[in-house]
Design an enzyme around this catalytic site. Structure first.
Site, PDB file in Angstrom:
ATOM      1  N   SER A 237       0.842  -1.196   0.000  1.00 16.86           N
ATOM      2  CA  SER A 237       0.000   0.000   0.000  1.00 16.86           C
ATOM      3  C   SER A 237       0.876   1.245   0.000  1.00 16.86           C
ATOM      4  O   SER A 237       2.078   1.182   0.274  1.00 16.86           O
ATOM      5  CB  SER A 237      -0.930   0.021   1.226  1.00 16.86           C
TER       6      SER A 237
ATOM      7  N   HIS B   3      14.893   4.563   0.369  1.00 15.29           N
ATOM      8  CA  HIS B   3      14.566   3.207   0.804  1.00 15.29           C
ATOM      9  C   HIS B   3      13.727   3.344   2.063  1.00 15.29           C
ATOM     10  O   HIS B   3      14.166   3.939   3.047  1.00 15.29           O
ATOM     11  CB  HIS B   3      15.832   2.399   1.093  1.00 15.29           C
ATOM     12  N   ASP B   4      12.517   2.802   2.037  1.00 16.50           N
ATOM     13  CA  ASP B   4      11.578   3.040   3.136  1.00 16.50           C
ATOM     14  C   ASP B   4      12.157   2.695   4.503  1.00 16.50           C
ATOM     15  O   ASP B   4      11.918   3.397   5.484  1.00 16.50           O
ATOM     16  CB  ASP B   4      10.238   2.336   2.902  1.00 16.50           C
ATOM     17  N   THR B   5      12.947   1.615   4.576  1.00 17.49           N
ATOM     18  CA  THR B   5      13.539   1.263   5.866  1.00 17.49           C
ATOM     19  C   THR B   5      14.566   2.300   6.297  1.00 17.49           C
ATOM     20  O   THR B   5      14.726   2.580   7.484  1.00 17.49           O
ATOM     21  CB  THR B   5      14.192  -0.124   5.813  1.00 17.49           C
TER      22      THR B   5
ATOM     23  N   THR C 281       5.590  -5.379   5.283  1.00 18.48           N
ATOM     24  CA  THR C 281       5.602  -6.514   4.356  1.00 18.48           C
ATOM     25  C   THR C 281       6.886  -7.309   4.532  1.00 18.48           C
ATOM     26  O   THR C 281       6.887  -8.542   4.491  1.00 18.48           O
ATOM     27  CB  THR C 281       5.477  -6.012   2.906  1.00 18.48           C
TER      28      THR C 281
ATOM     29  N   GLN D 200      -0.320 -11.413   5.024  1.00 22.43           N
ATOM     30  CA  GLN D 200      -1.061 -10.739   3.953  1.00 22.43           C
ATOM     31  C   GLN D 200      -1.545 -11.756   2.922  1.00 22.43           C
ATOM     32  O   GLN D 200      -2.694 -11.696   2.455  1.00 22.43           O
ATOM     33  CB  GLN D 200      -0.173  -9.686   3.289  1.00 22.43           C
TER      34      GLN D 200
END
Length: 467
Positions: A13, A235-237, A257, A302
């Site tokens: 998402s 990078h999201d992390t 995720t 998920q």
């Protein structure tokens, strides 16, 4: 009051969140949307056109709400990319890391390079979907297309390019390609050229807080206002770790995720033990390193939910698993769980093959996933403590997964450590911090972390043995 906008797109998402920075950080969600892998031309792909459309929708919603951010930045998952031709048009679909095109490719590349050499130079964990293996697979399977590539952009780089017309490879995400030298922090041309990649297609590596300038005029006309595009840790992390309130003697667990568990360090750790444990040294803000291990994460639950035709919410699956003493576990990092046809059946098969009771009821399947994740986190914690030769006092769970109280308690029980949960929107917060540092509203990450600690609730979980 100035607003800034974080565009945070995960593997399942995306959301656009407006932030205000005053005595406390205030967040307002403007737009949320789904992100799903699609099958196209026989491959698992990301619908980047649809995602970019959602970004523009979110910008228009800002205007409709009477909010005009002065800046924005985009973060996404890692490793995936878009190749552009000489006319700056995509050469292929944006293939997902879950596509099997890289099956067996990592082993082929390792035959050309000693595994130790690759790790010593890049410090990156060996995973079959790393960018290096995706590029090698494309070069091998479609050499004519690969030869036409003039520009390499990772997914957030591509969106930033569409918005501004400026090409750049942001540092934190670039490090996940396994093509950046951990010590020079530049593209490793020896590796790139040895694999037959065109070094000229890689862009200048830019750091979080650097500006890419204003929106292209066509987007200003469409969305109704202009703003400055500032690089976060794309990078999201990388962005999420910025939002860990306290890092001293603390292991962070970015739970989404994917689960990414590790510590922040000022230098890369490329020793044999780290290689054997398969840890990675990903780039962070201010040239810090995120020494961590990638673990499959909530992708499994998920998929379980999807296999049940979404009859149960995530909260219901957690509730169904409470009070169940089901103890069978699976190796969550087994490649069979990367993109199975049916996650529930794959879990059941694994349990049968390993002589364990196979889960049947929805609550049993969910409990098996949660117990397996907690077990994998516990192993990773032990490995981190072995490498650093020290005990860490606590674990800070950040991201959407920190809302799972059952999993948080399982982690505390198994590790015998205090577990702190929050903030939930860590990635968006870290994204905003980079923008605010660029704009001069925050002076340092240390100041940002104190502000985050004062702004958001963090819940503590203690091992049942210690209560």
């Amino acid at each position: 009051m100035n607003y800034s906008l974080a565009v945070d797109i995960g593997a399942s998402s995306g959301r656009l969140i407006v932030g205000e920075c005053n005595k406390k950080i205030q967040l307002t969600e403007i737009h949320r949307f789904e992100n799903q892998i699609i099958e196209k031309n026989g491959q698992f792909c990301w619908d980047v056109d649809a995602l970019f459309s959602e970004i523009k929708t979110g910008l228009k919603k800002c205007r409709e709400a009477g909010i005009e951010p002065v800046s924005m930045g985009i973060d996404t998952w890692a490793v995936d990319f878009v190749l552009l031709d000489e006319h700056d048009k995509p050469l292929t679909d944006a293939v997902s890391y879950r596509d099997p095109r890289t099956d067996g490719v990592m082993e082929e590349v390792i035959e050309q390079f000693m595994k130790e050499r690759l790790y010593l130079e890049t410090g990156i964990q060996f995973q079959q979907f790393n960018t290096i293996y995706q590029l090698y697979a494309l070069k091998k399977q479609h050499p004519d297309i690969f030869k036409k590539a003039k520009s390499f952009l990772m997914i957030p780089d591509y969106f930033h390019f569409l918005l501004t017309g400026k090409k750049a490879n942001e540092y934190t995400n670039a490090t996940t390609t396994q093509l950046v030298n951990a010590f020079t922090k530049k593209w490793d041309k020896d590796i790139i050229e040895a694999l037959g990649f065109n070094p000229d297609m890689f862009q200048e590596i830019k750091l979080p807080t650097e500006s890419l300038g204003k929106l292209k005029s066509e987007w200003v006309e469409e969305v109704g206002f202009d703003l400055e595009v500032i690089l976060p840790a794309t990078h999201d992390t990388g962005s999420a770790v910025v939002a860990v309130p306290k890092v001293a003697d603390t292991i962070y667990l970015s739970s989404g995720t994917w689960s990414l568990i590790g510590v922040e360090n000022s230098f890369p750790i490329c020793v044999t033990k780290a290689l054997d444990y398969n840890f990675t040294n990903e780039g962070g803000m201010n040239y810090q390193f995120r020494f961590l291990k990638n673990i499959m994460g909530l992708w499994m639950i998920q998929e379980v939910r999807r296999n049940y035709d979404n009859r149960y919410s995530f909260a219901q699956l957690v509730e169904l698993s409470k009070g169940i003493s089901f103890k069978s576990t699976v190796d969550v990092n087994d490649p069979r769980f990367l993109k199975p046809t049916n996650m529930i059946k794959e879990i059941q098969r694994y349990c049968q093959e390993t002589g364990q009771q196979a889960p049947e009821l929805p609550g049993e399947v969910a409990k098996c996933v949660f117990e397996s994740l907690a077990e994998s986190y516990t192993s990773a914690v032990a490995e981190i403590e072995d490498i650093f030769e020290k005990d860490f006092k606590s674990i800070n769970v950040i991201g959407g997964g920190c809302r799972n109280e059952l999993l948080n308690q399982l982690i505390a029980d198994r590790t015998k450590k205090d577990v702190f949960a929050g903030p939930i929107e860590a990635t968006a917060i870290g994204n905003l911090v980079a923008q605010w540092m660029a704009l001069g509203e925050i002076e340092s990450i240390q100041q940002a972390r104190k502000l985050i600690y004062d702004s958001f609730d963090v819940k503590r979980y203690v091992s049942a043995d210690r209560e």
